[in-house]
Design an enzyme around this catalytic site. Sequence first.
Site, mmCIF file in Angstrom:
data_model
loop_
_atom_site.group_PDB
_atom_site.id
_atom_site.type_symbol
_atom_site.label_atom_id
_atom_site.label_comp_id
_atom_site.label_asym_id
_atom_site.label_seq_id
_atom_site.Cartn_x
_atom_site.Cartn_y
_atom_site.Cartn_z
ATOM 1 N N ASP A 1 1.756 3.331 8.667
ATOM 2 C CA ASP A 1 0.303 3.264 8.800
ATOM 3 C C ASP A 1 -0.237 2.533 7.577
ATOM 4 O O ASP A 1 -0.695 3.126 6.617
ATOM 5 C CB ASP A 1 -0.270 4.688 8.878
ATOM 6 C CG ASP A 1 -1.773 4.701 9.103
ATOM 7 O OD1 ASP A 1 -2.358 3.610 9.274
ATOM 8 O OD2 ASP A 1 -2.372 5.795 9.099
ATOM 9 N N HIS B 1 -4.375 2.035 10.429
ATOM 10 C CA HIS B 1 -5.300 2.249 11.539
ATOM 11 C C HIS B 1 -6.655 1.615 11.248
ATOM 12 O O HIS B 1 -7.405 1.284 12.147
ATOM 13 C CB HIS B 1 -5.445 3.736 11.863
ATOM 14 C CG HIS B 1 -5.905 4.573 10.741
ATOM 15 N ND1 HIS B 1 -5.052 5.291 9.937
ATOM 16 C CD2 HIS B 1 -7.134 4.799 10.256
ATOM 17 C CE1 HIS B 1 -5.756 5.947 9.023
ATOM 18 N NE2 HIS B 1 -7.025 5.659 9.207
ATOM 19 N N SER C 1 -2.992 8.762 5.289
ATOM 20 C CA SER C 1 -2.929 8.434 6.710
ATOM 21 C C SER C 1 -3.752 9.420 7.520
ATOM 22 O O SER C 1 -4.730 9.063 8.164
ATOM 23 C CB SER C 1 -1.473 8.454 7.195
ATOM 24 O OG SER C 1 -1.409 8.237 8.596
ATOM 25 N N SER D 1 -9.342 8.718 4.174
ATOM 26 C CA SER D 1 -8.285 7.901 4.733
ATOM 27 C C SER D 1 -8.040 6.649 3.920
ATOM 28 O O SER D 1 -8.965 5.972 3.515
ATOM 29 C CB SER D 1 -8.659 7.469 6.137
ATOM 30 O OG SER D 1 -7.741 7.929 7.050
#
Length: 496
Positions: free
Chosen positions: A244, A214, A349, A333
């Site tokens: 991800d 992301h 993630s 993250s």
Amino acid sequence: MPKRKAAIAVGGVAALGAAALLLPNANASQDKDQASGTTGTAKTLKASDASGLAAQLQKILGDAFAGSYYDSARQQLVVNVVNGDDNVVVQAKKAGAVVRQVDNSTAELKAAARTLKTKATIPGTSWAVDPRTNKVLVTADATVTGSKWNRLQSTVRSLGSGMATLKKSSGTFKTFVSGGDAIFSQVQGGNVRCSLGFNVTASDGSPAFLTAGHCGVAAKDWSDSQTGQPIATVDQATFPGAGDFSLVKYNDPATQAPSEVNVGNGRTVQINQAADATVGATVFRMGSTTGLHDGQVTGLDATVNFQSETDPNGVDTVTGLIQTNVCAEPGDSGGSLFTQDGSALGLTSGGSGDCTNGGETFFQPVTTALQATGATLGAGGAGAGDQAGAGDQAGAGDQSGAGDQSGAGAGDQSGAGAGDQAGAGDQSGAGAGDQSGAGAGDQSGAGAGDQSGAGAGDQAGAGGEQIGGSADPSAPSDASGSGAAHDGSSSLTGTR
């Protein structure tokens, strides 16, 4: 900008209990094969070996195999079987596993997960197979209420009490995109901030790092400071969908990125290989916001339904994740998930909760990211191709010399926080990088094989010095990897 020293700054990590468990015995072997030569006696194994044994037994047992987990207290692998055939049980015991007969087969559990996908893909929900209960564990966060809760509950009940369980989480599932020192990118509306996961070598031999997908979707160019010039560019990014992760290549081919994770206070953990996670195993997570924390793997092949960052009525579904009870917060993250013996497991993630009250956190498997991107952990050179697969690259050995730099100076860019990506919008207004994800550059990504943890702490600050001096100026190829571009996965690399 001068040639980067492997991992970029991650700042000092507070003295946390988890660190005491890791060092100085990070590489100590726990093997105590008590079965030596005897059949039917369970072997005492370290978690990484249990994962390999489980994979072997899955092939041997075929349809009779119904999952496995690691009993950390006894240091044994427990294998579930659905066929009472004596031959099946004998084979599993002879291999050194504890055998447990269960009711639900792998095929039945997967069918239950498909039903959930069809009838209950609701923002704020997740499900994963829990081999310890031989059921599908379904979790709903605090936003799942009213008709949504009724729909989820009805779907779970329709599967039968012996097939699935439902629990409520007090937090909200989200990608961890803000806070912490990490890697930064300037986008419309503000800065995106993430954490670097592991340094790798891309398939073309160039140094790179893996971080959250992301993050890679949110921005293309990444720096090790809020106002600095870009030092790395996204090559591949996957999110949402089947993962991800992002592979980010360093702009300077001479970048030295060691395969290590900086756990703070001048300590690093050498990353020797990529491995698959095992339910029940103790794992460690390093993030730029909360530092080093430990916990256990609670589920595999998890599906998480995040609220879409771009569509108020949409769902960003990510599949194939590792579920744990290790805490994390915005800014972590993309941080790295690894084991005490130096195996790279995943990239942060998202999840729910915090490091005060706990919660559920999900990670992108590193092995899957390496396979998808063609990247390798550790040194590119000799045998790099061999490792590209699941990432079981035979340890640092393969990386001769160069291995140290493997990878994009992961440290720098600790991957983008899971939710960061939601485009600039997400972060709008977030001042310089406050918003998304784990501090970008701080977490120098521990390059799986060689970079022992991109010196999180070492690199304090933007430029960071590499911890442990693992960077080997001569081998940019080390950065193994095509790293699946996870934008926020900076495992073990410093926390702020």
